[in-house]
Design a protein around this motif. Structure first.
Motif, PDB file in Angstrom:
ATOM      1  N   ASN A  59      34.447  14.056  21.704  1.00 55.56           N
ATOM      2  CA  ASN A  59      35.817  13.592  21.895  1.00 55.56           C
ATOM      3  C   ASN A  59      35.862  12.127  22.302  1.00 55.56           C
ATOM      4  O   ASN A  59      36.645  11.335  21.776  1.00 55.56           O
ATOM      5  CB  ASN A  59      36.504  14.425  22.976  1.00 55.56           C
ATOM      6  N   ILE A  60      35.023  11.766  23.280  1.00 57.35           N
ATOM      7  CA  ILE A  60      35.080  10.405  23.807  1.00 57.35           C
ATOM      8  C   ILE A  60      34.256   9.430  22.980  1.00 57.35           C
ATOM      9  O   ILE A  60      34.471   8.221  23.038  1.00 57.35           O
ATOM     10  CB  ILE A  60      34.627  10.356  25.277  1.00 57.35           C
ATOM     11  N   ALA A  61      33.313   9.964  22.194  1.00 60.92           N
ATOM     12  CA  ALA A  61      32.401   9.080  21.460  1.00 60.92           C
ATOM     13  C   ALA A  61      32.964   8.695  20.097  1.00 60.92           C
ATOM     14  O   ALA A  61      33.418   7.574  19.889  1.00 60.92           O
ATOM     15  CB  ALA A  61      31.028   9.732  21.318  1.00 60.92           C
ATOM     16  N   GLY A  62      32.972   9.643  19.162  1.00 60.74           N
ATOM     17  CA  GLY A  62      33.340   9.274  17.801  1.00 60.74           C
ATOM     18  C   GLY A  62      32.418   8.160  17.318  1.00 60.74           C
ATOM     19  O   GLY A  62      31.208   8.215  17.502  1.00 60.74           O
ATOM     20  N   THR A  63      33.000   7.132  16.747  1.00 59.80           N
ATOM     21  CA  THR A  63      32.198   5.971  16.334  1.00 59.80           C
ATOM     22  C   THR A  63      32.275   4.836  17.345  1.00 59.80           C
ATOM     23  O   THR A  63      31.696   3.773  17.128  1.00 59.80           O
ATOM     24  CB  THR A  63      32.687   5.445  14.965  1.00 59.80           C
ATOM     25  N   GLY A  64      32.979   5.069  18.468  1.00 62.11           N
ATOM     26  CA  GLY A  64      33.159   4.020  19.459  1.00 62.11           C
ATOM     27  C   GLY A  64      31.868   3.404  19.967  1.00 62.11           C
ATOM     28  O   GLY A  64      31.697   2.181  19.920  1.00 62.11           O
ATOM     29  N   PRO A  65      30.916   4.215  20.484  1.00 62.28           N
ATOM     30  CA  PRO A  65      29.685   3.614  21.006  1.00 62.28           C
ATOM     31  C   PRO A  65      28.779   3.058  19.924  1.00 62.28           C
ATOM     32  O   PRO A  65      27.795   2.379  20.230  1.00 62.28           O
ATOM     33  CB  PRO A  65      29.008   4.792  21.726  1.00 62.28           C
ATOM     34  N   ILE A  66      29.092   3.340  18.659  1.00 61.90           N
ATOM     35  CA  ILE A  66      28.303   2.801  17.546  1.00 61.90           C
ATOM     36  C   ILE A  66      28.896   1.480  17.080  1.00 61.90           C
ATOM     37  O   ILE A  66      28.257   0.428  17.137  1.00 61.90           O
ATOM     38  CB  ILE A  66      28.240   3.811  16.384  1.00 61.90           C
ATOM     39  N   PHE A  67      30.149   1.513  16.634  1.00 61.14           N
ATOM     40  CA  PHE A  67      30.782   0.305  16.107  1.00 61.14           C
ATOM     41  C   PHE A  67      30.916  -0.767  17.185  1.00 61.14           C
ATOM     42  O   PHE A  67      30.650  -1.947  16.949  1.00 61.14           O
ATOM     43  CB  PHE A  67      32.164   0.633  15.543  1.00 61.14           C
ATOM     44  N   GLY A  68      31.347  -0.368  18.384  1.00 60.62           N
ATOM     45  CA  GLY A  68      31.505  -1.342  19.462  1.00 60.62           C
ATOM     46  C   GLY A  68      30.190  -1.992  19.841  1.00 60.62           C
ATOM     47  O   GLY A  68      30.126  -3.196  20.077  1.00 60.62           O
ATOM     48  N   ALA A  69      29.119  -1.183  19.902  1.00 58.47           N
ATOM     49  CA  ALA A  69      27.801  -1.721  20.257  1.00 58.47           C
ATOM     50  C   ALA A  69      27.272  -2.655  19.173  1.00 58.47           C
ATOM     51  O   ALA A  69      26.617  -3.664  19.475  1.00 58.47           O
ATOM     52  CB  ALA A  69      26.818  -0.575  20.490  1.00 58.47           C
ATOM     53  N   ILE A  70      27.533  -2.329  17.911  1.00 57.28           N
ATOM     54  CA  ILE A  70      27.081  -3.183  16.809  1.00 57.28           C
ATOM     55  C   ILE A  70      27.752  -4.553  16.901  1.00 57.28           C
ATOM     56  O   ILE A  70      27.092  -5.599  16.802  1.00 57.28           O
ATOM     57  CB  ILE A  70      27.379  -2.522  15.454  1.00 57.28           C
ATOM     58  N   VAL A 326      27.436 -12.158  10.112  1.00 57.79           N
ATOM     59  CA  VAL A 326      28.389 -11.314  10.820  1.00 57.79           C
ATOM     60  C   VAL A 326      29.584 -10.962   9.937  1.00 57.79           C
ATOM     61  O   VAL A 326      30.207  -9.919  10.095  1.00 57.79           O
ATOM     62  CB  VAL A 326      28.864 -11.988  12.122  1.00 57.79           C
ATOM     63  N   GLN A 327      29.907 -11.822   8.989  1.00 58.29           N
ATOM     64  CA  GLN A 327      31.004 -11.533   8.067  1.00 58.29           C
ATOM     65  C   GLN A 327      30.553 -10.604   6.943  1.00 58.29           C
ATOM     66  O   GLN A 327      31.327  -9.787   6.459  1.00 58.29           O
ATOM     67  CB  GLN A 327      31.543 -12.839   7.463  1.00 58.29           C
ATOM     68  N   PHE A 328      29.292 -10.730   6.545  1.00 52.03           N
ATOM     69  CA  PHE A 328      28.796  -9.951   5.411  1.00 52.03           C
ATOM     70  C   PHE A 328      28.513  -8.506   5.803  1.00 52.03           C
ATOM     71  O   PHE A 328      28.827  -7.577   5.068  1.00 52.03           O
ATOM     72  CB  PHE A 328      27.519 -10.593   4.864  1.00 52.03           C
ATOM     73  N   PHE A 329      27.888  -8.307   6.974  1.00 48.18           N
ATOM     74  CA  PHE A 329      27.527  -6.963   7.423  1.00 48.18           C
ATOM     75  C   PHE A 329      28.490  -6.512   8.511  1.00 48.18           C
ATOM     76  O   PHE A 329      28.298  -6.797   9.687  1.00 48.18           O
ATOM     77  CB  PHE A 329      26.091  -6.938   7.949  1.00 48.18           C
ATOM     78  N   ASP A 330      29.519  -5.751   8.119  1.00 41.99           N
ATOM     79  CA  ASP A 330      30.416  -5.187   9.122  1.00 41.99           C
ATOM     80  C   ASP A 330      29.774  -3.929   9.719  1.00 41.99           C
ATOM     81  O   ASP A 330      28.710  -3.480   9.288  1.00 41.99           O
ATOM     82  CB  ASP A 330      31.782  -4.864   8.517  1.00 41.99           C
ATOM     83  N   ALA A 331      30.427  -3.352  10.728  1.00 43.39           N
ATOM     84  CA  ALA A 331      29.832  -2.253  11.482  1.00 43.39           C
ATOM     85  C   ALA A 331      29.495  -1.037  10.605  1.00 43.39           C
ATOM     86  O   ALA A 331      28.375  -0.504  10.684  1.00 43.39           O
ATOM     87  CB  ALA A 331      30.744  -1.854  12.637  1.00 43.39           C
ATOM     88  N   PRO A 332      30.417  -0.535   9.759  1.00 45.27           N
ATOM     89  CA  PRO A 332      30.052   0.618   8.920  1.00 45.27           C
ATOM     90  C   PRO A 332      28.875   0.329   7.998  1.00 45.27           C
ATOM     91  O   PRO A 332      28.024   1.200   7.772  1.00 45.27           O
ATOM     92  CB  PRO A 332      31.342   0.881   8.117  1.00 45.27           C
ATOM     93  N   THR A 333      28.801  -0.900   7.468  1.00 44.37           N
ATOM     94  CA  THR A 333      27.686  -1.265   6.590  1.00 44.37           C
ATOM     95  C   THR A 333      26.370  -1.266   7.349  1.00 44.37           C
ATOM     96  O   THR A 333      25.340  -0.797   6.845  1.00 44.37           O
ATOM     97  CB  THR A 333      27.924  -2.641   5.951  1.00 44.37           C
ATOM     98  N   VAL A 334      26.375  -1.768   8.575  1.00 43.30           N
ATOM     99  CA  VAL A 334      25.162  -1.786   9.392  1.00 43.30           C
ATOM    100  C   VAL A 334      24.686  -0.360   9.661  1.00 43.30           C
ATOM    101  O   VAL A 334      23.488  -0.066   9.571  1.00 43.30           O
ATOM    102  CB  VAL A 334      25.403  -2.536  10.718  1.00 43.30           C
ATOM    103  N   VAL A 335      25.606   0.537   9.981  1.00 41.47           N
ATOM    104  CA  VAL A 335      25.239   1.945  10.212  1.00 41.47           C
ATOM    105  C   VAL A 335      24.580   2.529   8.973  1.00 41.47           C
ATOM    106  O   VAL A 335      23.515   3.158   9.044  1.00 41.47           O
ATOM    107  CB  VAL A 335      26.473   2.786  10.595  1.00 41.47           C
ATOM    108  N   LYS A 336      25.202   2.312   7.842  1.00 40.04           N
ATOM    109  CA  LYS A 336      24.681   2.858   6.589  1.00 40.04           C
ATOM    110  C   LYS A 336      23.293   2.295   6.280  1.00 40.04           C
ATOM    111  O   LYS A 336      22.366   3.041   5.933  1.00 40.04           O
ATOM    112  CB  LYS A 336      25.645   2.553   5.447  1.00 40.04           C
ATOM    113  N   GLU A 337      23.127   0.979   6.408  1.00 39.26           N
ATOM    114  CA  GLU A 337      21.866   0.348   6.042  1.00 39.26           C
ATOM    115  C   GLU A 337      20.736   0.744   6.996  1.00 39.26           C
ATOM    116  O   GLU A 337      19.615   1.026   6.566  1.00 39.26           O
ATOM    117  CB  GLU A 337      22.027  -1.180   6.022  1.00 39.26           C
ATOM    118  N   ILE A 338      21.011   0.773   8.293  1.00 33.71           N
ATOM    119  CA  ILE A 338      19.971   1.126   9.260  1.00 33.71           C
ATOM    120  C   ILE A 338      19.558   2.580   9.110  1.00 33.71           C
ATOM    121  O   ILE A 338      18.365   2.910   9.089  1.00 33.71           O
ATOM    122  CB  ILE A 338      20.443   0.841  10.697  1.00 33.71           C
TER     123      ILE A 338
END
Length: 504
Positions: A59-70, A326-338
């Motif tokens: 509930n509290i996590a979702g993609t928050g701790p992923i996208f925000g941390a990236i 930073v413009q080329f690799f947005d947060a969802p792209t970084v998740v996918k690539e890593i």
């Protein structure tokens, strides 16, 4: 990696020591919880402790701790400090105490708790504020997964319709029918993905920047083409933007709307520390891992290891045109690539679960929270389906209108997301002041929440003053205004506290 290891240990020790201290301050006992005293088979249902923890975490996590941390990783190791200190001394305290306050007040939602301790006028403001925030969460988490899935299979509109149908069903049904069954699975997926990345980091042992490293020296030694770090931080200064960017991994007001959901499902008050404080610490660990993986991805050239040759060439071509990393690799792209680069096929599946399923599961509980908050405000019981529909029909109709505006406006998603970020931390401000007043009235050590309450008040005020989406004032003027807000908040609290002591 030394800073990362120390931060990881600090989070664990923080749970064991500071979490125990906060628990003793609240003093849980054996009184019946709302799941027992108000059981209704819909929202007040006793669930196993491990399941409540997993649902609370998702509930509290979702993609928050992923996208925000990236995005926070662009600030370097300073992100570690905010995740660790924010999580232990602010976020976990915030989540635990508001969750336990809800338990003590019959499963009351955030606006009701705010009204009880900060007054009726504040309650009315908080009622509108929280419902709007939850609506924004739901709408944002309809559109973003639909965009991602549109590139994989189906059409965007089909996914939007499908996600909305799921939201209606999940919001209407008893909490143990869908949420209680599938949330633990998705929570496990997020935890497994973080654990796998942790193993990858340990194996690679990259020479990442440390807390004592000069970032200018580090970027000079490991500079990537068009890294863009100077320009990024120039437009988004550390204070206050870092503290807004990394929210769910440190402190998030959205959590205060979610904790009451699980306060209605706990069997014993003593489950509160592992469920509320523990889930926030776990989220901090996930954020820490993703911030570290992202620093490796950005600063140490890790992106070259995981992305395809075509992607590398595409970036190099755009870098020549002035587009930064930073413009080329947005947060969802970084998740996918890593995930796909480090974890292969399994990682790709986990990336989809993390980037698509996680926001969807945050969206449905956002609408569920909104339904319960509205029901509590108008005193409408929710045992019957018909009365649930009284709230859900207009609520989802308004959400559809907001979604249509977002789709029609080319910059609609960014506008909603930016206001969500500020609103999220502003809600944390209201929550922390509510808890502080509660502790002061019961003669408990209120300094535990007074310090983070004042700090977050200044952060939210500064962002409002300096942000281009709000007042957009010059830095000197904005920071002067923040100092005024700081003094005003302290003067207000001291005056209230003296009055409170005199009345007793």
């Amino acid at each position: 990696m030394i800073s990362f290891a120390l931060s990881l240990v600090a989070l664990i020790v923080g749970y064991m020591i500071y979490g125990r201290l906060v628990e003793r301050v609240f003093a849980p006992d054996d009184r019946p919880t709302p799941a027992v005293s108000k059981a209704d088979g819909v929202d007040y249902i006793e669930l196993p402790g491990w399941k409540v923890f997993m649902i609370q975490f998702l509930n509290i996590a979702g993609t928050g701790p992923i996208f925000g941390a990236i995005m926070g990783a662009w600030y370097g190791p300073m992100a570690y400090l905010w995740i660790v200190l924010g999580c232990i001394f602010a976020g976990a305290v915030h989540d635990y105490l508001i969750g336990m306050l809800s338990v003590r007040h019959g499963g009351a939602g955030l606006p009701e708790l705010v009204g009880r301790y900060l007054g009726r006028a504040t309650k009315r403001v908080m009622l509108v504020f929280s419902v709007l925030l939850l609506m924004m969460v739901g709408v944002v988490f309809v559109y973003s997964p639909a965009i991602i899935m549109d590139t994989i299979w189906g059409t965007k509109m089909a996914w939007i319709i499908g996600i909305f149908v799921y939201y209606v069903i999940a919001t209407m049904l008893p909490i143990d029918k869908i949420i209680g069954k599938i949330y633990p699975l998705f929570a496990f997926s997020l935890l497994f993905m973080a654990a796998a990345l942790l193993v990858g980091l340990i194996v690679k042992m990259p020479a990442l920047p440390e807390l004592w490293t000069s970032m200018s020296d580090y970027t000079a030694a490991h500079a990537q083409p068009s890294l863009g770090i100077e320009g990024f931080i120039g437009k988004n200064p550390v204070f206050p933007c870092l503290f807004i960017t990394i929210a769910c991994g440190a402190i998030s007001g959205f959590h205060a709307t979610q904790s009451p959901l699980m306060a209605r499902c706990m069997k014993h008050e003593r489950q509160g520390r592992p469920i509320f404080y523990g889930a926030m610490i776990t989220e901090g660990v996930v954020a820490l891992i993703w911030a570290t993986a992202s620093m490796y991805f950005f600063y140490y050239g890790g992106w070259r290891e995981v992305v395809s040759a075509d992607t590398v060439n595409a970036f190099m071509a755009q870098a020549d045109g002035g587009k930064s990393l930073v413009q080329f690799f947005d947060a969802p792209t970084v998740v996918k690539e890593i995930c796909s680069g480090w974890l292969g096929i399994v990682g790709g599946i986990l990336a989809i679960l993390g980037v698509v399923a996680a926001p969807i599961t945050s969206g449905d509980t956002a609408f569920r929270s909104a339904r319960l908050i509205i029901a509590e405000a108008i005193h409408l019981e929710q045992r019957s389906i018909r009365k649930r529909l009284y709230i859900c029909i207009p609520m989802f109709a308004a959400a559809i209108l907001l979604l249509v505006w977002q789709m029609e406006n080319p910059n609609g998603f960014n506008v909603i997301w930016q206001y969500f970020g500020w609103s999220n931390q502003t809600m944390a401000v209201f929550t922390l002041w509510t808890i502080t007043v509660y502790l002061a009235r019961w003669r408990k050590p209120f300094v535990l929440t007074l310090v983070p309450a004042v700090f977050m008040t200044v952060i939210s005020a500064t962002f409002l003053l300096v942000s281009q989406q709000a007042f957009g004032l010059q830095s000197a003027i904005a920071y002067t205004g923040s100092a005024v807000v700081l003094v005003g908040a302290l003067v207000w609290f001291v005056a209230w506290y003296r009055k409170e002591k005199n009345n007793k």
